[in-house]
Write a protein that holds these residues in place. Structure first.
Motif, PDB file in Angstrom:
ATOM      1  N   SER A   1       0.804  -1.220   0.000  1.00  0.00           N
ATOM      2  CA  SER A   1       0.000   0.000   0.000  1.00  0.00           C
ATOM      3  C   SER A   1       0.836   1.269   0.000  1.00  0.00           C
ATOM      4  CB  SER A   1      -0.956   0.003   1.200  1.00  0.00           C
ATOM      5  OG  SER A   1      -1.908  -1.035   1.080  1.00  0.00           O
ATOM      6  N   SER A   2       2.168   1.142  -0.020  1.00  0.00           N
ATOM      7  CA  SER A   2       2.991   2.339  -0.220  1.00  0.00           C
ATOM      8  C   SER A   2       2.923   2.820  -1.660  1.00  0.00           C
ATOM      9  CB  SER A   2       4.450   2.053   0.167  1.00  0.00           C
ATOM     10  OG  SER A   2       5.066   1.152  -0.752  1.00  0.00           O
ATOM     11  N   VAL A   3       2.419   1.964  -2.547  1.00  0.00           N
ATOM     12  CA  VAL A   3       2.193   2.332  -3.939  1.00  0.00           C
ATOM     13  C   VAL A   3       0.811   2.965  -4.042  1.00  0.00           C
ATOM     14  CG1 VAL A   3       2.025   1.471  -6.307  1.00  0.00           C
ATOM     15  CG2 VAL A   3       3.689   0.455  -4.717  1.00  0.00           C
ATOM     16  N   GLU A   4       0.745   4.160  -4.635  1.00  0.00           N
ATOM     17  CA  GLU A   4      -0.480   4.963  -4.567  1.00  0.00           C
ATOM     18  C   GLU A   4      -1.690   4.250  -5.144  1.00  0.00           C
ATOM     19  OE1 GLU A   4      -3.559   7.663  -5.911  1.00  0.00           O
ATOM     20  OE2 GLU A   4      -2.109   6.726  -7.264  1.00  0.00           O
ATOM     21  N   TRP A   5      -1.551   3.617  -6.299  1.00  0.00           N
ATOM     22  CA  TRP A   5      -2.734   2.989  -6.893  1.00  0.00           C
ATOM     23  C   TRP A   5      -3.172   1.762  -6.102  1.00  0.00           C
ATOM     24  CZ3 TRP A   5      -3.175  -1.986  -8.605  1.00  0.00           C
ATOM     25  CH2 TRP A   5      -2.026  -2.684  -8.969  1.00  0.00           C
ATOM     26  N   VAL A   6      -2.232   1.098  -5.429  1.00  0.00           N
ATOM     27  CA  VAL A   6      -2.579  -0.055  -4.599  1.00  0.00           C
ATOM     28  C   VAL A   6      -3.350   0.401  -3.360  1.00  0.00           C
ATOM     29  CG1 VAL A   6      -1.688  -2.020  -3.305  1.00  0.00           C
ATOM     30  CG2 VAL A   6      -0.604  -1.347  -5.465  1.00  0.00           C
TER      31      VAL A   6
ATOM     32  N   ALA B   1      -9.887   2.073 -14.889  1.00  0.00           N
ATOM     33  CA  ALA B   1      -9.753   3.523 -14.978  1.00  0.00           C
ATOM     34  C   ALA B   1      -8.340   4.008 -14.649  1.00  0.00           C
ATOM     35  CB  ALA B   1     -10.762   4.198 -14.039  1.00  0.00           C
ATOM     36  N   ARG B   2      -7.512   3.148 -14.085  1.00  0.00           N
ATOM     37  CA  ARG B   2      -6.157   3.543 -13.698  1.00  0.00           C
ATOM     38  C   ARG B   2      -5.189   3.281 -14.849  1.00  0.00           C
ATOM     39  NH1 ARG B   2      -5.032   6.185  -8.741  1.00  0.00           N
ATOM     40  NH2 ARG B   2      -2.933   5.830  -9.562  1.00  0.00           N
ATOM     41  N   PRO B   3      -4.314   4.224 -15.150  1.00  0.00           N
ATOM     42  CA  PRO B   3      -3.365   3.994 -16.247  1.00  0.00           C
ATOM     43  C   PRO B   3      -2.409   2.836 -15.973  1.00  0.00           C
ATOM     44  CG  PRO B   3      -2.822   6.014 -15.031  1.00  0.00           C
ATOM     45  CD  PRO B   3      -4.172   5.579 -14.577  1.00  0.00           C
TER      46      PRO B   3
ATOM     47  N   THR C   1      -3.110   0.004 -14.669  1.00  0.00           N
ATOM     48  CA  THR C   1      -3.760  -1.310 -14.689  1.00  0.00           C
ATOM     49  C   THR C   1      -4.821  -1.452 -15.775  1.00  0.00           C
ATOM     50  OG1 THR C   1      -5.374  -0.532 -13.031  1.00  0.00           O
ATOM     51  CG2 THR C   1      -3.391  -1.607 -12.208  1.00  0.00           C
ATOM     52  N   ALA C   2      -5.030  -0.422 -16.580  1.00  0.00           N
ATOM     53  CA  ALA C   2      -6.175  -0.416 -17.493  1.00  0.00           C
ATOM     54  C   ALA C   2      -6.019  -1.382 -18.651  1.00  0.00           C
ATOM     55  CB  ALA C   2      -6.402   1.001 -18.025  1.00  0.00           C
ATOM     56  N   GLU C   3      -4.799  -1.595 -19.120  1.00  0.00           N
ATOM     57  CA  GLU C   3      -4.616  -2.375 -20.339  1.00  0.00           C
ATOM     58  C   GLU C   3      -3.611  -3.495 -20.118  1.00  0.00           C
ATOM     59  OE1 GLU C   3      -3.746  -0.091 -23.772  1.00  0.00           O
ATOM     60  OE2 GLU C   3      -5.289   1.415 -23.378  1.00  0.00           O
ATOM     61  N   GLY C   4      -4.007  -4.701 -20.479  1.00  0.00           N
ATOM     62  CA  GLY C   4      -3.088  -5.829 -20.469  1.00  0.00           C
ATOM     63  C   GLY C   4      -2.624  -6.230 -19.085  1.00  0.00           C
ATOM     64  N   GLU C   5      -1.452  -6.870 -19.030  1.00  0.00           N
ATOM     65  CA  GLU C   5      -0.912  -7.379 -17.776  1.00  0.00           C
ATOM     66  C   GLU C   5      -0.087  -6.319 -17.046  1.00  0.00           C
ATOM     67  OE1 GLU C   5       1.291 -10.901 -18.830  1.00  0.00           O
ATOM     68  OE2 GLU C   5      -0.473 -12.162 -18.507  1.00  0.00           O
ATOM     69  N   PHE C   6      -0.050  -6.455 -15.740  1.00  0.00           N
ATOM     70  CA  PHE C   6       0.753  -5.574 -14.894  1.00  0.00           C
ATOM     71  C   PHE C   6       1.166  -6.369 -13.663  1.00  0.00           C
ATOM     72  CE2 PHE C   6      -3.735  -5.063 -13.927  1.00  0.00           C
ATOM     73  CZ  PHE C   6      -3.783  -5.291 -12.563  1.00  0.00           C
ATOM     74  N   ASP C   7       2.105  -5.846 -12.904  1.00  0.00           N
ATOM     75  CA  ASP C   7       2.539  -6.479 -11.668  1.00  0.00           C
ATOM     76  C   ASP C   7       1.870  -5.814 -10.479  1.00  0.00           C
ATOM     77  OD1 ASP C   7       4.277  -8.418 -12.668  1.00  0.00           O
ATOM     78  OD2 ASP C   7       5.940  -7.001 -12.818  1.00  0.00           O
ATOM     79  N   LEU C   8       1.178  -6.602  -9.673  1.00  0.00           N
ATOM     80  CA  LEU C   8       0.683  -6.125  -8.395  1.00  0.00           C
ATOM     81  C   LEU C   8       1.831  -6.205  -7.394  1.00  0.00           C
ATOM     82  CD1 LEU C   8      -1.580  -5.329  -6.364  1.00  0.00           C
ATOM     83  CD2 LEU C   8      -1.927  -7.793  -6.008  1.00  0.00           C
ATOM     84  N   PRO C   9       2.273  -5.074  -6.820  1.00  0.00           N
ATOM     85  CA  PRO C   9       3.366  -5.128  -5.848  1.00  0.00           C
ATOM     86  C   PRO C   9       2.891  -5.733  -4.522  1.00  0.00           C
ATOM     87  CG  PRO C   9       3.058  -2.898  -6.724  1.00  0.00           C
ATOM     88  CD  PRO C   9       1.852  -3.690  -7.091  1.00  0.00           C
ATOM     89  N   ILE C  10       3.662  -6.664  -4.014  1.00  0.00           N
ATOM     90  CA  ILE C  10       3.331  -7.381  -2.785  1.00  0.00           C
ATOM     91  C   ILE C  10       4.516  -7.299  -1.826  1.00  0.00           C
ATOM     92  CG2 ILE C  10       2.913  -9.704  -1.809  1.00  0.00           C
ATOM     93  CD1 ILE C  10       1.368 -10.375  -4.325  1.00  0.00           C
ATOM     94  N   VAL C  11       4.222  -7.241  -0.551  1.00  0.00           N
ATOM     95  CA  VAL C  11       5.234  -7.421   0.494  1.00  0.00           C
ATOM     96  C   VAL C  11       4.913  -8.732   1.210  1.00  0.00           C
ATOM     97  CG1 VAL C  11       6.233  -6.517   2.614  1.00  0.00           C
ATOM     98  CG2 VAL C  11       5.532  -4.939   0.794  1.00  0.00           C
ATOM     99  N   THR C  12       5.881  -9.636   1.250  1.00  0.00           N
ATOM    100  CA  THR C  12       5.688 -10.898   1.962  1.00  0.00           C
ATOM    101  C   THR C  12       6.375 -10.790   3.318  1.00  0.00           C
ATOM    102  OG1 THR C  12       5.630 -12.153  -0.100  1.00  0.00           O
ATOM    103  CG2 THR C  12       6.040 -13.385   1.921  1.00  0.00           C
ATOM    104  N   LEU C  13       5.585 -10.905   4.366  1.00  0.00           N
ATOM    105  CA  LEU C  13       6.093 -10.857   5.732  1.00  0.00           C
ATOM    106  C   LEU C  13       6.289 -12.275   6.240  1.00  0.00           C
ATOM    107  CD1 LEU C  13       6.619  -9.514   8.554  1.00  0.00           C
ATOM    108  CD2 LEU C  13       4.158  -9.762   8.939  1.00  0.00           C
ATOM    109  N   VAL C  14       7.425 -12.513   6.903  1.00  0.00           N
ATOM    110  CA  VAL C  14       7.683 -13.807   7.525  1.00  0.00           C
ATOM    111  C   VAL C  14       8.050 -13.583   8.987  1.00  0.00           C
ATOM    112  CG1 VAL C  14       8.965 -15.973   7.406  1.00  0.00           C
ATOM    113  CG2 VAL C  14       8.651 -14.607   5.330  1.00  0.00           C
ATOM    114  N   LEU C  15       7.404 -14.320   9.864  1.00  0.00           N
ATOM    115  CA  LEU C  15       7.765 -14.398  11.275  1.00  0.00           C
ATOM    116  C   LEU C  15       8.230 -15.817  11.553  1.00  0.00           C
ATOM    117  CD1 LEU C  15       4.728 -12.551  12.904  1.00  0.00           C
ATOM    118  CD2 LEU C  15       6.938 -11.577  12.292  1.00  0.00           C
ATOM    119  N   ARG C  16       9.360 -15.956  12.258  1.00  0.00           N
ATOM    120  CA  ARG C  16       9.882 -17.296  12.533  1.00  0.00           C
ATOM    121  C   ARG C  16      10.442 -17.353  13.944  1.00  0.00           C
ATOM    122  NH1 ARG C  16      15.733 -17.261   9.209  1.00  0.00           N
ATOM    123  NH2 ARG C  16      16.774 -15.883  10.731  1.00  0.00           N
ATOM    124  N   THR C  17      10.410 -18.554  14.509  1.00  0.00           N
ATOM    125  CA  THR C  17      11.035 -18.806  15.798  1.00  0.00           C
ATOM    126  C   THR C  17      11.413 -20.273  15.884  1.00  0.00           C
ATOM    127  OG1 THR C  17      10.846 -18.426  18.193  1.00  0.00           O
ATOM    128  CG2 THR C  17       8.942 -19.396  17.083  1.00  0.00           C
TER     129      THR C  17
END
Length: 265
Positions: free
Chosen positions: A153-158, A239-241, A243-259
């Motif tokens: 969500s640091s990406v404005e359109w996301v 309506a967003r430039p 994502t409007a046409e064809g394929e795009f990358d949705l930016p994701i952050v993967t969080l990992v917690l381990r112990t």
């Protein structure tokens, strides 16, 4: 302070959302993102030298995390309560042992796995009942890891998408750097490490709308509201430039917690 009725309503909604995915198992397998290899390697780092490396994928769903664990060289045992999700996992990975079961009643023997991992599932567990099961099935020095894919969500359109795609039962998610395990006394004896990993999910406006249609907050609502939410989502993406046409990358952050869990003395 909320009333007992409020608590019961929230608990009932939580239970409905936790058990809502089975009817959408095929769509879940098709449209949910996988997990980055670097995140999986980090989660398993302290036991990666073990051969064979036996990993329990707990709440495995359709095998989104199972696939990455296999690619990391692990022998995977999947446990999933929903029969439809489990059947889809078995179809996709016929060589993986897939068992009916839950975090609160793991159908495995004592000291049988080197690691327990949960992808997009840990927040559904009843920790009072699940924690003793973790200790029972893990070998000494075994790892517990939880992974979550969250839209960046640091990406404005996301960030705009998150607002548009909300439903009447949506709950705001904290930023990935603020996500923590539930405050529970059984975890206070263990040190949890955290790390985040950048990830991407290749989508179109239609397929990203379908992804959102597999999320529990859109599955448990009424058909009319679901139709309205998904139509609103698709209209936003078209309506967003970005994502409007064809394929795009949705930016994701993967969080990992381990112990590393150890048996009590």
């Amino acid at each position: 302070m909320g009333s007992p009725d409020d608590y019961e309503e929230k608990l009932a909604l939580h239970t409905r959302r936790a058990s809502s995915f089975g009817a959408h198992a095929v769509a879940y397998a098709e449209h949910r993102p996988d997990y980055p290899a670097a995140a999986i390697r980090w989660a398993l780092a302290s036991v990666a030298h073990r051969r064979p490396l036996t990993v329990l994928d707990l709440g495995a769903g359709t095998g989104k995390l199972t696939e990455g664990l296999l690619e990391a060289g692990a022998t995977v045992i999947a446990v999933e309560p929903d029969e439809h999700m489990r059947a889809e996992l078995a179809r996709r990975f016929p060589d993986v042992a897939a068992h009916a079961g839950t975090a609160e009643a793991i159908p495995l023997a004592d000291d049988s796995v080197d690691a327990i991992v949960a992808g997009q599932a840990f927040h559904w567990f009843d920790l009072d009942r699940a924690y003793p099961e973790f200790l029972r099935v893990l070998r000494p020095g075994g790892v517990l890891a939880a992974l979550w894919n969250t839209d960046d969500s640091s990406v404005e359109w996301v960030a705009g998408l998150k607002k548009v795609a909300g439903s009447s039962v949506s709950t705001p998610l904290p930023p990935s750097e603020q996500v923590a395990l539930p405050d529970h006394p059984l975890f206070r004896r263990h040190v949890f490490e955290r790390s985040t990993f950048p990830h991407r999910h290749r989508r179109t406006a239609e397929s990203l709308t379908a992804t959102i249609g597999t999320q529990s907050h859109t599955v448990v609502i009424s058909p009319d509201e679901r139709t309205e939410v998904l139509a609103r989502t698709r209209a936003y993406l078209l309506a967003r430039p970005e994502t409007a046409e064809g394929e795009f990358d949705l930016p994701i952050v993967t969080l990992v917690l381990r112990t590393t869990l150890r048996r009590a003395d």
